[in-house]
Scaffold this motif. Sequence first.
Motif, PDB file in Angstrom:
ATOM      1  N   VAL A  29       0.842  -1.190   0.000  1.00  0.00           N
ATOM      2  CA  VAL A  29       0.000   0.000   0.000  1.00  0.00           C
ATOM      3  C   VAL A  29       0.882   1.247   0.000  1.00  0.00           C
ATOM      4  O   VAL A  29       1.957   1.264   0.597  1.00  0.00           O
ATOM      5  CB  VAL A  29      -0.939   0.015   1.227  1.00  0.00           C
ATOM      6  N   VAL A  30       0.407   2.285  -0.704  1.00  0.00           N
ATOM      7  CA  VAL A  30       1.039   3.593  -0.699  1.00  0.00           C
ATOM      8  C   VAL A  30      -0.014   4.612  -0.317  1.00  0.00           C
ATOM      9  O   VAL A  30      -1.135   4.583  -0.837  1.00  0.00           O
ATOM     10  CB  VAL A  30       1.666   3.923  -2.073  1.00  0.00           C
ATOM     11  N   THR A  31       0.304   5.497   0.624  1.00  0.00           N
ATOM     12  CA  THR A  31      -0.636   6.530   1.074  1.00  0.00           C
ATOM     13  C   THR A  31       0.049   7.883   0.991  1.00  0.00           C
ATOM     14  O   THR A  31       1.254   8.008   1.263  1.00  0.00           O
ATOM     15  CB  THR A  31      -1.093   6.286   2.525  1.00  0.00           C
ATOM     16  N   VAL A  32      -0.736   8.894   0.627  1.00  0.00           N
ATOM     17  CA  VAL A  32      -0.215  10.261   0.543  1.00  0.00           C
ATOM     18  C   VAL A  32      -1.244  11.201   1.158  1.00  0.00           C
ATOM     19  O   VAL A  32      -2.447  10.921   1.137  1.00  0.00           O
ATOM     20  CB  VAL A  32       0.064  10.674  -0.919  1.00  0.00           C
ATOM     21  N   PRO A  33      -0.803  12.332   1.720  1.00  0.00           N
ATOM     22  CA  PRO A  33      -1.753  13.290   2.313  1.00  0.00           C
ATOM     23  C   PRO A  33      -2.326  14.224   1.263  1.00  0.00           C
ATOM     24  O   PRO A  33      -1.707  14.482   0.229  1.00  0.00           O
ATOM     25  CB  PRO A  33      -0.901  14.058   3.320  1.00  0.00           C
ATOM     26  N   LEU A  34      -3.521  14.742   1.531  1.00  0.00           N
ATOM     27  CA  LEU A  34      -4.115  15.844   0.783  1.00  0.00           C
ATOM     28  C   LEU A  34      -3.997  17.074   1.663  1.00  0.00           C
ATOM     29  O   LEU A  34      -4.479  17.072   2.806  1.00  0.00           O
ATOM     30  CB  LEU A  34      -5.582  15.575   0.454  1.00  0.00           C
ATOM     31  N   LYS A  35      -3.356  18.114   1.140  1.00  0.00           N
ATOM     32  CA  LYS A  35      -3.128  19.313   1.934  1.00  0.00           C
ATOM     33  C   LYS A  35      -3.555  20.541   1.151  1.00  0.00           C
ATOM     34  O   LYS A  35      -3.390  20.603  -0.066  1.00  0.00           O
ATOM     35  CB  LYS A  35      -1.654  19.446   2.334  1.00  0.00           C
ATOM     36  N   VAL A  36      -4.100  21.516   1.879  1.00  0.00           N
ATOM     37  CA  VAL A  36      -4.464  22.805   1.317  1.00  0.00           C
ATOM     38  C   VAL A  36      -3.858  23.873   2.210  1.00  0.00           C
ATOM     39  O   VAL A  36      -4.188  23.947   3.410  1.00  0.00           O
ATOM     40  CB  VAL A  36      -6.000  22.971   1.227  1.00  0.00           C
ATOM     41  N   GLU A  37      -2.952  24.663   1.652  1.00  0.00           N
ATOM     42  CA  GLU A  37      -2.262  25.722   2.393  1.00  0.00           C
ATOM     43  C   GLU A  37      -1.600  25.167   3.655  1.00  0.00           C
ATOM     44  O   GLU A  37      -1.664  25.763   4.727  1.00  0.00           O
ATOM     45  CB  GLU A  37      -3.232  26.850   2.755  1.00  0.00           C
ATOM     46  N   GLY A  38      -0.988  23.992   3.511  1.00  0.00           N
ATOM     47  CA  GLY A  38      -0.262  23.388   4.613  1.00  0.00           C
ATOM     48  C   GLY A  38      -1.126  22.661   5.622  1.00  0.00           C
ATOM     49  O   GLY A  38      -0.607  22.060   6.570  1.00  0.00           O
ATOM     50  N   ARG A  39      -2.429  22.690   5.459  1.00  0.00           N
ATOM     51  CA  ARG A  39      -3.339  22.042   6.419  1.00  0.00           C
ATOM     52  C   ARG A  39      -3.774  20.684   5.874  1.00  0.00           C
ATOM     53  O   ARG A  39      -4.154  20.559   4.713  1.00  0.00           O
ATOM     54  CB  ARG A  39      -4.554  22.936   6.644  1.00  0.00           C
ATOM     55  N   LEU A  40      -3.728  19.665   6.725  1.00  0.00           N
ATOM     56  CA  LEU A  40      -4.130  18.318   6.327  1.00  0.00           C
ATOM     57  C   LEU A  40      -5.639  18.269   6.105  1.00  0.00           C
ATOM     58  O   LEU A  40      -6.414  18.587   7.009  1.00  0.00           O
ATOM     59  CB  LEU A  40      -3.745  17.297   7.401  1.00  0.00           C
ATOM     60  N   THR A  41      -6.059  17.899   4.898  1.00  0.00           N
ATOM     61  CA  THR A  41      -7.487  17.803   4.592  1.00  0.00           C
ATOM     62  C   THR A  41      -7.926  16.377   4.283  1.00  0.00           C
ATOM     63  O   THR A  41      -9.126  16.121   4.215  1.00  0.00           O
ATOM     64  CB  THR A  41      -7.841  18.688   3.390  1.00  0.00           C
ATOM     65  N   GLY A  42      -6.975  15.466   4.087  1.00  0.00           N
ATOM     66  CA  GLY A  42      -7.379  14.096   3.792  1.00  0.00           C
ATOM     67  C   GLY A  42      -6.191  13.212   3.534  1.00  0.00           C
ATOM     68  O   GLY A  42      -5.021  13.609   3.694  1.00  0.00           O
ATOM     69  N   SER A  43      -6.476  11.972   3.132  1.00  0.00           N
ATOM     70  CA  SER A  43      -5.437  10.983   2.849  1.00  0.00           C
ATOM     71  C   SER A  43      -5.932  10.098   1.722  1.00  0.00           C
ATOM     72  O   SER A  43      -7.095   9.685   1.702  1.00  0.00           O
ATOM     73  CB  SER A  43      -5.134  10.147   4.094  1.00  0.00           C
ATOM     74  N   LEU A  44      -5.037   9.793   0.770  1.00  0.00           N
ATOM     75  CA  LEU A  44      -5.377   8.974  -0.390  1.00  0.00           C
ATOM     76  C   LEU A  44      -4.444   7.772  -0.403  1.00  0.00           C
ATOM     77  O   LEU A  44      -3.225   7.915  -0.240  1.00  0.00           O
ATOM     78  CB  LEU A  44      -5.211   9.789  -1.678  1.00  0.00           C
ATOM     79  N   GLY A  45      -5.007   6.575  -0.587  1.00  0.00           N
ATOM     80  CA  GLY A  45      -4.202   5.367  -0.581  1.00  0.00           C
ATOM     81  C   GLY A  45      -4.574   4.424  -1.702  1.00  0.00           C
ATOM     82  O   GLY A  45      -5.738   4.366  -2.122  1.00  0.00           O
ATOM     83  N   VAL A  46      -3.577   3.659  -2.204  1.00  0.00           N
ATOM     84  CA  VAL A  46      -3.774   2.631  -3.222  1.00  0.00           C
ATOM     85  C   VAL A  46      -3.093   1.366  -2.726  1.00  0.00           C
ATOM     86  O   VAL A  46      -1.977   1.427  -2.182  1.00  0.00           O
ATOM     87  CB  VAL A  46      -3.192   3.062  -4.581  1.00  0.00           C
ATOM     88  N   ALA A  47      -3.732   0.213  -2.895  1.00  0.00           N
ATOM     89  CA  ALA A  47      -3.215  -1.040  -2.361  1.00  0.00           C
ATOM     90  C   ALA A  47      -3.357  -2.153  -3.389  1.00  0.00           C
ATOM     91  O   ALA A  47      -4.208  -2.097  -4.285  1.00  0.00           O
ATOM     92  CB  ALA A  47      -3.942  -1.411  -1.070  1.00  0.00           C
ATOM     93  N   THR A  48      -2.515  -3.174  -3.242  1.00  0.00           N
ATOM     94  CA  THR A  48      -2.600  -4.375  -4.077  1.00  0.00           C
ATOM     95  C   THR A  48      -2.481  -5.604  -3.183  1.00  0.00           C
ATOM     96  O   THR A  48      -2.036  -5.522  -2.030  1.00  0.00           O
ATOM     97  CB  THR A  48      -1.477  -4.418  -5.129  1.00  0.00           C
ATOM     98  N   GLU A  49      -2.844  -6.760  -3.753  1.00  0.00           N
ATOM     99  CA  GLU A  49      -2.771  -8.012  -3.006  1.00  0.00           C
ATOM    100  C   GLU A  49      -1.368  -8.610  -3.043  1.00  0.00           C
ATOM    101  O   GLU A  49      -1.087  -9.555  -2.302  1.00  0.00           O
ATOM    102  CB  GLU A  49      -3.776  -9.008  -3.577  1.00  0.00           C
ATOM    103  N   ALA A  50      -0.503  -8.094  -3.910  1.00  0.00           N
ATOM    104  CA  ALA A  50       0.858  -8.625  -4.016  1.00  0.00           C
ATOM    105  C   ALA A  50       1.798  -7.761  -3.184  1.00  0.00           C
ATOM    106  O   ALA A  50       1.701  -6.538  -3.204  1.00  0.00           O
ATOM    107  CB  ALA A  50       1.313  -8.639  -5.477  1.00  0.00           C
ATOM    108  N   PRO A  51       2.750  -8.369  -2.464  1.00  0.00           N
ATOM    109  CA  PRO A  51       3.701  -7.573  -1.681  1.00  0.00           C
ATOM    110  C   PRO A  51       4.771  -6.967  -2.579  1.00  0.00           C
ATOM    111  O   PRO A  51       5.050  -7.438  -3.682  1.00  0.00           O
ATOM    112  CB  PRO A  51       4.292  -8.593  -0.716  1.00  0.00           C
ATOM    113  N   GLY A  52       5.382  -5.875  -2.099  1.00  0.00           N
ATOM    114  CA  GLY A  52       6.505  -5.267  -2.763  1.00  0.00           C
ATOM    115  C   GLY A  52       6.196  -4.600  -4.081  1.00  0.00           C
ATOM    116  O   GLY A  52       7.105  -4.406  -4.900  1.00  0.00           O
ATOM    117  N   ARG A  53       4.969  -4.232  -4.337  1.00  0.00           N
ATOM    118  CA  ARG A  53       4.604  -3.651  -5.621  1.00  0.00           C
ATOM    119  C   ARG A  53       4.940  -2.166  -5.716  1.00  0.00           C
ATOM    120  O   ARG A  53       5.129  -1.635  -6.808  1.00  0.00           O
ATOM    121  CB  ARG A  53       3.107  -3.841  -5.869  1.00  0.00           C
ATOM    122  N   TYR A  54       4.960  -1.463  -4.582  1.00  0.00           N
ATOM    123  CA  TYR A  54       5.091  -0.018  -4.623  1.00  0.00           C
ATOM    124  C   TYR A  54       6.394   0.438  -3.991  1.00  0.00           C
ATOM    125  O   TYR A  54       6.910  -0.172  -3.036  1.00  0.00           O
ATOM    126  CB  TYR A  54       3.912   0.652  -3.927  1.00  0.00           C
TER     127      TYR A  54
END
Length: 879
Positions: A395-420
């Motif tokens: 899984v890879v996750t990244v923050p969503l930010k607006v003017e330095g303020r945390l507004t959310g989080s976006l993630g993508v995942a797979t069933e296979a290890p070591g993909r990202y």
Amino acid sequence: MGRPVITARAAATFEPVGRSVASARGFVRDTLQGWGLADIVDDSVVLTSELVTNAVVHAGTAAEVLCLRDEDGVRIEVVDRYPERELPLQEPGLQPGSPDREGGRGLLLCAALATRWGVDYTAADKRVWFRLDLPERPVGTRAAGPALPDTALPVADTRVHVAVVQVDRSGAISAWNEDATELFDYPAEQVLGKPLTDLAAWPHTPGTGTGIAEALRLSRWEGSYGVRASDGRTIPVYASHLRVRDGDGEPSTVCLLVREHERAVLQSPPRGPATDSTGQRQPNSHEPSATDPFEVFIGSPAPDDLDGLLQRTVERARDMLDGDAAYLLLATDDETELEVRASTGLPSARQRFARVPVEAGSGRYGNARMPSVHEDLTVVPGAVPLLSGTGMRSVVTVPLKVEGRLTGSLGVATEAPGRYSNEEALRLQFAADRIALAVERARLTELERLRRGSLSFLVEASDLLAGTLDRDQTLALMAQMTVPTLATWCAVYTVADQGSDPKLSYVLHEDEDRIDNLKALLSKVDPPDPVPTPGARVWTAPTDAARSAALRTSLRSVVMHAEDHRAAPGTTLATASAVGGETVVLPLVARNRVIGMLTLGKPTDERFRQEILELAEDLSRRAALALDNARLYSERTAISQSLQRSLLPPETPEVAGGVEVEVIYRAAGEGNEVGGDFYDLFEISDGTYGFAIGDVCGTGPEAAAVTGLARHALRLLAREGLGGPAVLERLNTAILDEGARSRFLTLLYGELRPQQEDGSSELKVVCAGHPLPLRLRQDGSVEPAAEPQPLLGVMDDLELYEQTVTLDPGDVLLCVTDGITERREGTRMLGDDGLADVLSTCTGLTAGAVAARIMRAVERFANDAPSDDMAILAMRVPE
């Protein structure tokens, strides 16, 4: 630019009374919904409520509400008849008031919510108007997608089931194909004729989106919702609706439904750029020369609603990184929690609106403020709680930010290890940076719609709760306002006294067939603790009990096959599904005391969103005060009724010689005021009876004190052997001794001696300021049986005398209070003559029949409820 062309018009006039505000709100709501303008209903209702309140409550005039519809919007006018009343002007240098304050906010709300508004004066009236423009609705188009290799095609089941459901004009199902039966496990004969809304699990959120009923009326619609299967599960589906009409012109809607993960079968592809006949893209003067990175990622046109934008985001993020699943969480205002708002490739219904802490606490999302890559989640279990038990490894996750303020989080995942790796994290972060501002803007727009819808909801809720002082009705209103608007089911617990255990007082479920089973389940669970801490707290006891009961029932059905099972497995499992989601408890606190708890629940795999919990908290505060007011009113009414009963004789004694006696007493008012009328009949000595009927000035405790004094003093003095004048003179002295608490009293007192030698009865009567008693002879003649004398409680030196009346066999003596003779209908009054006319028709009747005929005639004389207590005492000598 010409004046807009009016295409529809509706008007109504409302009287200057408080209930007119609610009537005006209902008129505007019904009118706009009838015109199909659900998008602007909430704003229109709020503004109309404020302006009509200004007219009918503050100005005290009738108000006319006029709704005008044109092609682009609606104009609503509120006209009052008080043109001299000036508008409140803002003083120079002062900050404008808040639209959320409790008073004087009508014009501020117009400025905040309306497209345009204004005030027009004439010599006869003042017209305050506002206009709301209709939001633009994009028109769907057809487009073809490019040829793709087999590996790039969307994944579907081996056999794709497309349910075809046709719905008639009224919303009832008229056609149901075999694939619909396969998907939802309902045979056609079970659902034909039922409303589709009974099966559709549509999100009931105030102020957001289009409801299923509105969607069925649109010419074309696509979108996602849920359908309840026969076993109670909610199956997410993607739907395409098309409105058609048959040869007779009757409209109906054809609905094509597939499972949510197969939405590509029905979903229209996004609209591409326009091309000319040569296939070249047409230029657009409104677009920038460079390609917009946001549109590259999201596609054009972008969804105009938050849920659509979030869902498109997770789908594009999954496709961009070739993942098996993706999810997006939004941060709360204080950035302390993240809330699941969209996902693909995951059981989203189970996790939607789930909340977890950002920085600390069990189940937190690690490094939510920074990009993060997990090559194998089995090495760090719990690092991403949303993916627990889903089989996802990388899984890879990244923050969503607006003017330095945390507004959310976006993630993508797979069933296979070591993909990202960090390279995929940078690509996803680049996309997140491009969409963060659009997501935040859509979120704020949704919050604004929710705020407006919530304001309208709370206005109507407060109006309904203030309209009753009945405890049971208040409990029912509390539940009915929360289900299904805020929750799937609701239970109200009440706490009678401080330190007593909570009692389950009311249970409601959106499916009426499940109320009894839900009530039985909750009655076996220990109630929540009556903690006064504000806010909603999670309560797991109902879910745990339901799952345990379902497990026991399932095991019993497997091991045993006897026919005397106490509960059918299907019933228990359905109940477990109904309460298997999130359950929260809100305290009902009034006057610094916990008087109950409001419990809200969701079915399996569903949670509450934070905005709904905040709205429920506001509602619970209003409901708690209404419930406590109802309790106080009920207690006051019970005390008043008990006091009223104590001021009347417990029973009427049987009079010797067969003299018939009948008494009718009717108290006026709502039951919370002690009346001033009273009567009494008691035995003085062998063969002698005392009777009295009186009326104390006024009502309430002071009048009750004089009533009690009079009734008990009459008995005591009469049994001491005093005659009528002496009894009343001493009572007069006792009343005057009360000083400022004294009240004047009209009283008819007499002594009855039946069984004279000729069969007659002798009466000695004193009439102190009271309506004169009437004597009815057998020939139908009516005459007063006493002369008027001064009333009690006014003068010190009363000189009263008694009069002797002989009732021959068959004669009737009628004694009444002034509530009978002063019964009014407009300018007419029954009066002494009217009473005598009614009595003259009662020859030959028993005392009970005479009293009943008099009361019936009095009630029929006027349509309005009596404004004064009424008492009748009738005595008849047997023939």
